[in-house]
Design a protein around this motif. Structure first.
Motif, PDB file in Angstrom:
ATOM      1  N   TYR A 127      -6.963   0.476  -6.650  1.00  0.00           N
ATOM      2  CA  TYR A 127      -7.602  -0.165  -5.500  1.00  0.00           C
ATOM      3  C   TYR A 127      -8.327  -1.412  -5.966  1.00  0.00           C
ATOM      4  O   TYR A 127      -9.048  -1.411  -6.954  1.00  0.00           O
ATOM      5  N   ASP A 128      -8.111  -2.515  -5.271  1.00  0.00           N
ATOM      6  CA  ASP A 128      -8.718  -3.787  -5.631  1.00  0.00           C
ATOM      7  C   ASP A 128      -9.288  -4.442  -4.376  1.00  0.00           C
ATOM      8  O   ASP A 128      -8.562  -4.669  -3.412  1.00  0.00           O
ATOM      9  N   LYS A 129     -10.584  -4.719  -4.380  1.00  0.00           N
ATOM     10  CA  LYS A 129     -11.222  -5.333  -3.217  1.00  0.00           C
ATOM     11  C   LYS A 129     -10.684  -6.725  -2.931  1.00  0.00           C
ATOM     12  O   LYS A 129     -10.685  -7.174  -1.796  1.00  0.00           O
ATOM     13  N   LYS A 130     -10.221  -7.411  -3.968  1.00  0.00           N
ATOM     14  CA  LYS A 130      -9.738  -8.782  -3.813  1.00  0.00           C
ATOM     15  C   LYS A 130      -8.286  -8.856  -3.336  1.00  0.00           C
ATOM     16  O   LYS A 130      -7.776  -9.931  -3.070  1.00  0.00           O
ATOM     17  N   TYR A 146      -6.229   4.732  -3.751  1.00  0.00           N
ATOM     18  CA  TYR A 146      -7.667   4.569  -3.940  1.00  0.00           C
ATOM     19  C   TYR A 146      -8.137   5.022  -5.315  1.00  0.00           C
ATOM     20  O   TYR A 146      -9.330   5.124  -5.560  1.00  0.00           O
ATOM     21  N   TYR A 206       0.817  -1.210   0.000  1.00  0.00           N
ATOM     22  CA  TYR A 206       0.000   0.000   0.000  1.00  0.00           C
ATOM     23  C   TYR A 206       0.854   1.265   0.000  1.00  0.00           C
ATOM     24  O   TYR A 206       0.510   2.256  -0.635  1.00  0.00           O
TER      25      TYR A 206
END
Length: 154
Positions: free
Chosen positions: A109-112, A104, A97
């Motif tokens: 940004y990747d939820k997975k 973001y 990060y």
């Protein structure tokens, strides 16, 4: 360099006419593979341990990540996992990060992604970072603390 350093280029005494092989560098290859259970973990680990040049295989089940250390090519590692296990495999697309300027932004940004990671912004498959349009800039500067006279509401 002297004249004796150039002699091996003119005379080949190996007899086979083979060219010099490039020695592969020791490198670390990270691969993203879906790992659901201990059986999947064991299957992936065995497939990679049997590969020529592999020194170490580390499987992180929670992160769906396999790290291979050895004298191997990344493309061959991905192909081996996909062929031997039947699972979809790709090179690790995430970076920590802290390494990304806009974590973001769309396409980054990747939820997975595992906790603490975002998608690599240098990846050509990822779209460019979102740029603010002049319309957005006008409204964000209108309500800025540096320009209190720009808005009568404030």
């Amino acid at each position: 360099m002297g004249a004796l350093d150039h002699l091996p280029d003119f005379f080949d005494c190996s007899g086979g006419g083979s060219k010099h092989k490039k020695r592969k560098n020791l490198q670390t290859v990270e691969v993203k593979v879906r790992i659901d259970c201990e059986g999947c973990e064991r299957k992936v680990k065995r497939a990679l341990e049997g590969m020529k040049g592999v020194k170490q295989v580390v499987v992180e089940r929670k992160a769906n990540k396999v790290t291979v250390v050895g004298y191997v090519e990344p493309s061959k590692v991905v192909a081996r996992v996909a062929h031997r296990t039947g699972k979809k495999a790709e090179l690790w697309p995430y970076v920590p990060y802290d390494m990304v300027a806009h974590p973001y932004a769309p396409g980054v940004y990747d939820k997975k992604a595992p906790a603490g990671y975002v998608r690599n912004a240098d990846d050509p498959q990822v779209s460019q970072l979102a740029r603010a349009s002049s319309f957005e800039v006008r409204y964000t500067t209108a309500f800025s603390d540096e320009n209190p006279a720009a808005c009568v509401v404030m």
